[in-house]
Design a protein around this motif. Structure first.
Motif, PDB file in Angstrom:
ATOM      1  N   GLY A 115       0.818  -1.208   0.000  1.00  0.00           N
ATOM      2  CA  GLY A 115       0.000   0.000   0.000  1.00  0.00           C
ATOM      3  C   GLY A 115       0.850   1.255   0.000  1.00  0.00           C
ATOM      4  O   GLY A 115       0.535   2.236   0.669  1.00  0.00           O
ATOM      5  N   GLU A 116       1.941   1.252  -0.768  1.00  0.00           N
ATOM      6  CA  GLU A 116       2.824   2.419  -0.806  1.00  0.00           C
ATOM      7  C   GLU A 116       2.763   3.155  -2.135  1.00  0.00           C
ATOM      8  O   GLU A 116       3.090   4.335  -2.188  1.00  0.00           O
ATOM      9  CB  GLU A 116       4.272   1.983  -0.522  1.00  0.00           C
ATOM     10  CG  GLU A 116       4.471   1.542   0.911  1.00  0.00           C
ATOM     11  CD  GLU A 116       5.774   0.794   1.128  1.00  0.00           C
ATOM     12  OE1 GLU A 116       5.996   0.365   2.268  1.00  0.00           O
ATOM     13  OE2 GLU A 116       6.548   0.607   0.154  1.00  0.00           O
ATOM     14  N   GLU A 117       2.398   2.445  -3.178  1.00  0.00           N
ATOM     15  CA  GLU A 117       2.399   3.092  -4.487  1.00  0.00           C
ATOM     16  C   GLU A 117       1.088   2.844  -5.229  1.00  0.00           C
ATOM     17  O   GLU A 117       0.533   1.750  -5.187  1.00  0.00           O
ATOM     18  CB  GLU A 117       3.580   2.581  -5.326  1.00  0.00           C
ATOM     19  CG  GLU A 117       4.910   3.096  -4.771  1.00  0.00           C
ATOM     20  CD  GLU A 117       6.113   2.713  -5.622  1.00  0.00           C
ATOM     21  OE1 GLU A 117       7.178   3.318  -5.418  1.00  0.00           O
ATOM     22  OE2 GLU A 117       5.999   1.812  -6.488  1.00  0.00           O
ATOM     23  N   VAL A 118       0.648   3.906  -5.917  1.00  0.00           N
ATOM     24  CA  VAL A 118      -0.589   3.834  -6.684  1.00  0.00           C
ATOM     25  C   VAL A 118      -0.251   3.808  -8.173  1.00  0.00           C
ATOM     26  O   VAL A 118       0.625   4.536  -8.634  1.00  0.00           O
ATOM     27  CB  VAL A 118      -1.493   5.042  -6.361  1.00  0.00           C
ATOM     28  CG1 VAL A 118      -2.639   5.160  -7.362  1.00  0.00           C
ATOM     29  CG2 VAL A 118      -2.034   4.936  -4.940  1.00  0.00           C
ATOM     30  N   TRP A 119      -0.950   2.956  -8.888  1.00  0.00           N
ATOM     31  CA  TRP A 119      -0.783   2.867 -10.338  1.00  0.00           C
ATOM     32  C   TRP A 119      -2.036   3.384 -11.037  1.00  0.00           C
ATOM     33  O   TRP A 119      -3.146   3.276 -10.504  1.00  0.00           O
ATOM     34  CB  TRP A 119      -0.550   1.410 -10.765  1.00  0.00           C
ATOM     35  CG  TRP A 119       0.828   0.907 -10.465  1.00  0.00           C
ATOM     36  CD1 TRP A 119       1.354   0.669  -9.234  1.00  0.00           C
ATOM     37  CD2 TRP A 119       1.846   0.592 -11.420  1.00  0.00           C
ATOM     38  NE1 TRP A 119       2.645   0.216  -9.346  1.00  0.00           N
ATOM     39  CE2 TRP A 119       2.976   0.163 -10.688  1.00  0.00           C
ATOM     40  CE3 TRP A 119       1.922   0.628 -12.806  1.00  0.00           C
ATOM     41  CZ2 TRP A 119       4.159  -0.228 -11.307  1.00  0.00           C
ATOM     42  CZ3 TRP A 119       3.098   0.232 -13.426  1.00  0.00           C
ATOM     43  CH2 TRP A 119       4.213  -0.182 -12.679  1.00  0.00           C
ATOM     44  N   CYS A 120      -1.833   3.926 -12.228  1.00  0.00           N
ATOM     45  CA  CYS A 120      -2.974   4.266 -13.065  1.00  0.00           C
ATOM     46  C   CYS A 120      -2.763   3.630 -14.435  1.00  0.00           C
ATOM     47  O   CYS A 120      -1.704   3.081 -14.717  1.00  0.00           O
ATOM     48  CB  CYS A 120      -3.153   5.783 -13.175  1.00  0.00           C
ATOM     49  SG  CYS A 120      -1.791   6.645 -13.993  1.00  0.00           S
ATOM     50  N   GLN A 121      -3.792   3.700 -15.265  1.00  0.00           N
ATOM     51  CA  GLN A 121      -3.729   2.999 -16.545  1.00  0.00           C
ATOM     52  C   GLN A 121      -3.721   3.986 -17.713  1.00  0.00           C
ATOM     53  O   GLN A 121      -4.630   4.802 -17.833  1.00  0.00           O
ATOM     54  CB  GLN A 121      -4.932   2.068 -16.688  1.00  0.00           C
ATOM     55  CG  GLN A 121      -4.829   1.157 -17.889  1.00  0.00           C
ATOM     56  CD  GLN A 121      -6.093   0.317 -18.064  1.00  0.00           C
ATOM     57  OE1 GLN A 121      -7.152   0.836 -18.342  1.00  0.00           O
ATOM     58  NE2 GLN A 121      -5.953  -0.984 -17.886  1.00  0.00           N
ATOM     59  N   GLY A 122      -2.688   3.914 -18.534  1.00  0.00           N
ATOM     60  CA  GLY A 122      -2.599   4.756 -19.724  1.00  0.00           C
ATOM     61  C   GLY A 122      -2.768   3.921 -20.976  1.00  0.00           C
ATOM     62  O   GLY A 122      -1.804   3.665 -21.709  1.00  0.00           O
TER      63      GLY A 122
END
Lengths: 377, 310
Positions: A115-122
């Protein structure tokens, strides 16, 4: 055909229930939908708690039984949704786990789980929606970097993401499926502009991302250059396989609440409405069984969900809309009141037959891959 | 949780499909329809009871030999000793093959009515206001006094109406589940037929399945069939009345809408008497009337919502 869970799995369920009962009351208040930093902190905080309790990797390495129990119990207990962790836990993470190098797995997977990094979708672009492989965001090799220019759209959590799973075109001369590469883009790199995108449902849920000569190390490439389409299909099949399983449980809960509402306001006395709700009960029961069926089939075939995911996604997205349409019938004029939770949820449900492959695309996938009909246009 | 067919269940399905193909293939189906039809249009307006097929006693005993009726009778009592999941797979195949006769009633009578298990005795049952195969039956369960024949829409299912107002004998949930299994067989079969036709039939210089409007009709048939499959198989495992009601709702929809869309895909050919498609649609309509129709299942599942909240 066995729907029962093993003693070990039931043991897992009992421990999880007990942990949820102990943990949920201590959670901070939920942030407002428009408070993105607050949502990031809240969602990551929940993932951190899961990690510390040993539940973080349940989406990845647990048996199908355990995974479904986890989704069922967290949803029944009203635990937070995966939220900002969605792309990391259910898209990028499984893709990196399947296609990444040891170094890549070591770099990116633990922060997702902790729970340290957030990803998004490109993935999507203004001119590459259903025809995703037509994407035009370009990447040129320059020494140890790719230099990326283009724009992405429908990127959820982009404002607060650390990483973006990015599809770029590395070979414009190749047939469109063969010139695509999968990159992990650090969202703090110079040249990135994020612009929130307001939807018909109100608060910004998505963003547009503009990339102007952004440098991405070649080491951030997952899979081979120009092999990104195949890598992407791995992600998409995960998305259509089990990513919505928890939501089916949530819909069943919402349907039961709707029945309570109908009893309260007298609409329950209308047999046509009552039967409509009875039919929805059948629908969501069947969708849960279909989830169990697909998960069992995926396990038998080595873990990757097949085209059966399209069957589920198609049916589920329409059932969800039908649920909120039925809610509007129960509410009557109140269905126009945005302060009734059913109303914004009804608006959000409109995205389901569009996002993650429109219903029309899913129909075509089923016609071609399952029924063997000729490719058409 | 391993919600998929076991190797034994797969083998059973293949075995039943092959056995039914020997006992009642496409030609036998066609012959039965022609016999029931009695020369087709010649029978129109003559007052002859259309839809008076004969029940093949040889076929019935062959089904008995296969264990079709004794499937769930314990081995100690001379049965096959299998369970509901196996019965559902067998009835799915029966539905797929359009096997005629009071299959569910005789199956449920096995062990209770002498000769039912072996196929020597044909058993029909009163279901609401209707009885299927009354005249062909040796034993009729329920009160069929005053039954009058009606001109059955399905050429292979003769029907009698029993006087209105008579209470239906309580519906066995297993009868509902086995009917759902037959509907699933129909849904599966019409999906195959629609896809086959869409691949083979050419118009405008290409297979009609290359047109999205047609392809998406076919995909819709598959989606309904596969969702119904999950519901029907799960209900066979749990035997829970609410699961069975859900299976029934999904399977009726998959069969009836599937057969209609299959007919649409077949175009004018689908509207002919020679086509197999209308037989599936008509049978699906007959089954959809059983056990109070879908209304009863919907009401039951609405009532179940209350207990799920509590």
């Amino acid at each position: 055909m066995d729907l029962s869970y093993t003693p070990e799995e039931e043991d897992f369920r009992a421990r999880l229930r007990e942990w949820l009962a102990r943990t949920l009351p201590g959670l901070p208040p939920r942030p407002s939908p428009g408070d993105w930093p607050g949502r990031r902190a809240y969602d990551l905080g929940w993932q951190r708690r899961l990690y510390e309790a040993g539940y973080a990797g349940v989406h990845w390495d647990a048996t199908p039984g355990v995974r479904l129990i986890f989704l069922e119990e967290t949803e029944k207990a009203g635990a937070p949704y995966v939220g900002a962790g969605f792309v990391g836990l259910l898209h990028a993470g499984p893709t990196i786990a399947a296609e990444g190098t040891d170094a890549q797995r070591a770099r990116w997977l633990p922060p997702i789980l902790r729970g340290e990094e957030v990803w998004c979708q490109g993935f999507s672009e203004p001119d590459a929606g259903s025809d995703l492989a037509a994407l035009r965001t370009r990447a040129w090799r320059d020494g140890d970097d790719y230099v990326v220019t283009g724009s992405k759209i429908w990127t959820s959590h982009a404002e607060v993401a650390d990483w973006c799973e990015l599809l770029v075109r590395t070979d414009p001369a190749a047939p469109k499926h063969r010139g695509i590469t999968w990159l992990a883009l650090p969202m703090d790199a110079p040249g990135i502009t994020v612009r929130p995108l307001r939807t018909l449902a109100g608060p910004a849920e998505f963003a547009e991302v503009f990339l102007d000569e952004v440098r991405v190390p070649v080491a951030n490439r997952v899979g081979d250059e120009n092999d990104g389409w195949r890598v992407t299909l791995v992600t998409l099949s995960f998305e259509r396989g089990t990513a919505f399983a928890g939501e089916v449980v949530a819909c069943r809960r919402a349907l039961a609440e709707l029945a309570v509402e109908a009893r309260k306001n007298g609409r329950w006395d209308d047999p046509a409405l009552r039967r409509r709700l009875g039919r929805l009960n059948a629908e969501f029961r069947a969708l849960w069984r279909l989830t169990q069926w697909n998960v069992s089939a995926a396990e038998a075939s080595g873990g990757v969900p097949g085209a059966g995911g399209s069957v589920f996604k198609l049916r589920y997205s329409h059932a969800r809309q039908e649920l909120y349409d039925a809610a509007a019938e129960v509410l009557g004029p109140d269905c126009l009141d945005l302060d009734r939770p059913w109303t914004p949820d009804r608006l959000s449900s409109l995205a389901y037959t569009i996002a993650a492959g429109t219903s029309q695309v899913q129909h075509s996938i089923i016609a071609e891959r399952i029924l063997g009909l000729p490719k058409g246009r | 949780m391993r919600f998929r067919l076991t190797d034994d269940q797969r083998a059973l399905r293949v075995g039943v499909r092959e056995a039914l193909a020997r006992q009642f293939d496409g030609r036998a189906l066609r012959a039965a329809v022609e016999e029931a039809d009695g020369g087709g249009a010649a029978g129109e307006g003559t007052g002859r009871a259309v839809g008076a097929p004969r029940l093949g006693r040889g076929l019935w005993r062959a089904l008995g030999d296969l264990g079709f009726f004794a499937l769930r009778v314990p081995e100690a009592d001379g049965g096959v000793g299998l369970g509901l999941p196996e019965a559902v797979l067998v009835f799915e195949e029966a539905g797929r093959a359009l096997l005629p006769g009071p299959l569910v009633a005789t199956h449920l009578a096995a062990g209770a009515v002498p000769g039912a298990a072996t196929g020597e005795t044909v058993v029909a049952a009163v279901d609401g206001g209707l009885v299927e195969w009354l005249a062909a039956a040796d034993v009729v369960r329920g009160d069929s006094a005053g039954a009058v024949p009606l001109r059955s829409l399905d050429p292979l299912t003769p029907l009698h109406r029993v006087p209105a107002g008579r209470p239906a004998s309580g519906t066995d949930p297993v009868a509902v589940l086995l009917t759902a299994a037959e509907q699933l067989g129909t849904a599966t079969r019409v999906c195959e037929l629609a896809a086959q036709h869409a691949r083979a039939r050419e118009q405008f210089g290409r297979p009609i399945g290359a047109f999205q409007a047609v392809a998406h009709l076919c995909a819709g048939i598959l989606v309904r069939a596969e969702t119904a499959r999950a519901a029907v198989y799960a209900a066979a495992v749990t035997a829970d009345p609410a699961d069975i009601a859900a299976a029934r709702i999904l399977a009726d929809e998959a069969a009836v809408r599937g057969a209609r869309d299959c007919l649409q895909v077949h175009g004018g050919m689908g509207f002919t008497w020679e086509s197999e498609v209308h037989l599936h649609l008509k049978r699906a309509w007959v089954r959809a009337q059983r056990a109070g129709g879908v209304t009863e299942s919907e009401e039951m599942l609405a009532a179940a919502l209350a207990s799920e909240t509590a």
